[in-house]
Structure formats: structure tokens, C-alpha cells
Design a protein around this motif. Structure first.
Motif, PDB file in Angstrom:
ATOM      1  N   LEU A 190       0.915  -1.234  -0.017  1.00  0.00           N
ATOM      2  CA  LEU A 190       0.140   0.050  -0.015  1.00  0.00           C
ATOM      3  C   LEU A 190       0.691   1.319   0.007  1.00  0.00           C
ATOM      4  N   ASP A 191       1.924   1.178   0.900  1.00  0.00           N
ATOM      5  CA  ASP A 191       2.846   2.153   0.846  1.00  0.00           C
ATOM      6  C   ASP A 191       3.473   2.495  -0.585  1.00  0.00           C
TER       7      ASP A 191
ATOM      8  N   GLU B 154       0.866   4.137  -3.238  1.00  0.00           N
ATOM      9  CA  GLU B 154       0.617   5.758  -2.825  1.00  0.00           C
ATOM     10  C   GLU B 154       1.771   6.680  -3.385  1.00  0.00           C
ATOM     11  N   LYS B 155       2.954   6.047  -3.270  1.00  0.00           N
ATOM     12  CA  LYS B 155       4.036   6.403  -3.881  1.00  0.00           C
ATOM     13  C   LYS B 155       4.116   6.741  -5.528  1.00  0.00           C
TER      14      LYS B 155
ATOM     15  N   ILE C 237       1.895   6.797  -7.564  1.00  0.00           N
ATOM     16  CA  ILE C 237       0.742   7.495  -8.300  1.00  0.00           C
ATOM     17  C   ILE C 237       1.068   8.268  -9.536  1.00  0.00           C
TER      18      ILE C 237
ATOM     19  N   TYR D  24       1.834   5.773 -12.122  1.00  0.00           N
ATOM     20  CA  TYR D  24       0.934   4.568 -12.240  1.00  0.00           C
ATOM     21  C   TYR D  24       0.653   3.811 -13.420  1.00  0.00           C
TER      22      TYR D  24
ATOM     23  N   ASP E 276     -11.561   2.117  -3.013  1.00  0.00           N
ATOM     24  CA  ASP E 276     -10.253   1.689  -3.160  1.00  0.00           C
ATOM     25  C   ASP E 276      -9.474   1.948  -1.488  1.00  0.00           C
TER      26      ASP E 276
ATOM     27  N   LEU F  72      -6.841   3.433  -0.756  1.00  0.00           N
ATOM     28  CA  LEU F  72      -6.003   5.027  -0.759  1.00  0.00           C
ATOM     29  C   LEU F  72      -6.749   6.047  -1.341  1.00  0.00           C
ATOM     30  N   ARG F  73      -7.134   6.958  -0.385  1.00  0.00           N
ATOM     31  CA  ARG F  73      -7.767   8.275  -0.525  1.00  0.00           C
ATOM     32  C   ARG F  73      -7.182   8.989  -1.741  1.00  0.00           C
ATOM     33  N   THR F  74      -5.643   8.984  -1.762  1.00  0.00           N
ATOM     34  CA  THR F  74      -4.872   9.885  -2.688  1.00  0.00           C
ATOM     35  C   THR F  74      -5.179   9.221  -4.185  1.00  0.00           C
ATOM     36  N   MET F  75      -5.475   7.991  -4.286  1.00  0.00           N
ATOM     37  CA  MET F  75      -5.935   7.345  -5.517  1.00  0.00           C
ATOM     38  C   MET F  75      -7.329   7.734  -5.925  1.00  0.00           C
TER      39      MET F  75
ATOM     40  N   CYS G 105     -13.817   4.622   0.450  1.00  0.00           N
ATOM     41  CA  CYS G 105     -12.418   4.090   0.717  1.00  0.00           C
ATOM     42  C   CYS G 105     -12.613   2.834   1.751  1.00  0.00           C
TER      43      CYS G 105
END
Length: 229
Positions: A11-12, A15-16, A18, A21, A79, A81-84, A100
Motif C-alpha cells: 500500500l505504501d 501511494e508513492k 501514483i 502508475y 479503494d 487509498l484516498r490519494t488514488m 475508501c
């Protein structure tokens, strides 16, 4: 079966990466990721359907489904990840419903959706059997669960070939497409090692679903699956 404690690390990384991706995913699939999504979805999602895009990322699966159905879908993106989810505007002019959470605790009532889509994401489940059970629960009777993902060939020689590609070739392509961030795509091989072989995945689905259609591409290294409730 699933990522278990490895999930947090994956998951980490997700996020990095993105920013690169989609570009890298297209490159490492040799430009066939869109084709596989279309093959998996066609004739399995229908106009007017209520669709859950689980492990949605930016929503590539449901975007493909929407194009096939001329925009006549009720889409929910889901998903961890909120950032996604915040980046979905790159694909949708009108933002779908955004939620989420993880596969193992889907926060929707029983039999809510006509179709559940997972595009290159089911492999990241913490517990695969629970994830499949939850997806089955939220599908209506007659609903379809569509999976597009890496495949793990049953044949040992083909399996070794796919493993070699993921360990040795993919990192080079990822660096070409994503620069320094591309290095982080090496975690993909870790998820593949924990992913069941194609026949085992089919048998897991048949524990719940009445029928499974299992299509393979790239010598079994890509799969397009439909499981029917």
C-alpha cells in the motif's frame, strides 16, 4: 492466502507511484492492459448496471465499462487509498461515488451491485478467500465478478517464464517509464509470489460462485475472469 502482513508495504508503494502508475502499468503489460480490460468486461457489464469498481485506483476498469455501455452505468469507486480516489477526475467528467476501504470489509449491503470489477487489484487482497466472500455478498443474484490481473500459469515452464519476466525484465521497463519511482514496481513480484496459480484461483471462486469463465493471455501470464453468482 493473500498478502497478509505484506499488504502495508504494498500500500505504501502504491501511494508513492501514483504519478507514474498508469504509464508504467501500460509499459510493463506491453501496451495490452487496455485490451485485457475490454476483453474482461465486454458482455459482462450491461447498460443500467450498478457497478462496484473494487481496488479501483483511478477507475480504469469502470471507465472502460462506461465506454462500452455508452455511459449508462451507476459507478462506485472503492479503494484503500484516498490519494488514488482524489485522482479520479483525470478519467471522469462527472465524479462517481467514492468510498475508501479494503476488500475484506466492503461497507455495502448484501446484493447491492450487478457487477464487481477488479482490475489488477485483487492480487493485493490481505486475505483472498475473505475478499472473494465479501464480493460475492454484495453481488445481486445473477451478478458478475470480473477480474483482470496477472496470471500464474499452472505449467511449471510457463510459470518460470512469467516469474523471470517479473523479476528481471519488468524492473527495467518500469525504470524506463517511471524513472526513480519505477524502481518501486519491484514489489509487484512480491505480490505475484503470494498469488495462487490459475487453477487454484478458479477453484477458490467456485467455492462461492456457480460458474466461472477463465480466459488467459500472454501464455497464462494475464487473466480475464468472470464469476457468476
Amino acid at each position: 492466502m493473500g498478502l497478509g502482513s505484506y499488504w502495508g508495504e504494498v500500500l505504501d508503494v502504491l501511494e508513492k507511484i501514483i504519478p507514474v502508475y498508469d504509464k508504467v502499468n501500460s509499459l510493463i503489460s506491453l501496451g495490452r492492459d487496455s485490451e485485457f480490460r475490454q476483453r474482461g468486461i465486454t458482455n459482462r457489464v450491461h447498460p443500467g448496471d450498478s457497478v462496484l469498481d473494487a481496488g479501483s485506483g483511478f477507475g480504469n476498469m469502470s471507465k472502460t465499462a462506461s465506454e462500452i455501455c455508452n455511459g449508462d452505468l451507476n459507478i462506485t469507486l472503492y479503494d484503500p487509498l484516498r490519494t488514488m480516489l482524489k485522482n479520479t477526475s483525470r478519467l471522469f467528467s462527472v465524479t462517481p461515488v467514492l468510498t475508501c476501504g479494503v476488500f475484506e470489509h466492503i461497507p455495502f449491503r448484501d446484493e447491492k451491485f450487478d457487477a464487481v470489477l477488479t482490475g489488477y487489484s485483487l492480487r493485493d487482497a490481505i486475505n483472498l478467500r475473505i475478499a472473494i466472500s465479501e464480493i460475492y455478498r454484495v453481488l445481486k443474484k445473477g451478478g458478475r465478478f470480473v477480474i483482470v490481473d496477472l496470471g500464474k500459469p499452472d505449467n511449471a515452464v510457463l510459470r518460470a517464464g512469467v516469474s523471470f519476466y517479473l523479476r528481471m525484465i519488468l524492473p527495467v521497463l518500469a525504470i524506463i517509464g517511471g524513472g526513480r519511482l519505477g524502481l518501486k514496481f519491484a514489489t509487484l513480484y512480491g505480490t505475484y509470489k503470494l498469488w495462487p496459480q490459475n487453477k487454484k484461483l478458479e477453484s477458490l471462486l467456485l467455492e462461492r460462485f456457480s460458474r466461472v469463465e477463465f480466459e488467459k493471455g500472454m501464455l497464462g501470464g494475464a487473466i480475464m475472469v468472470a464469476a457468476y453468482k
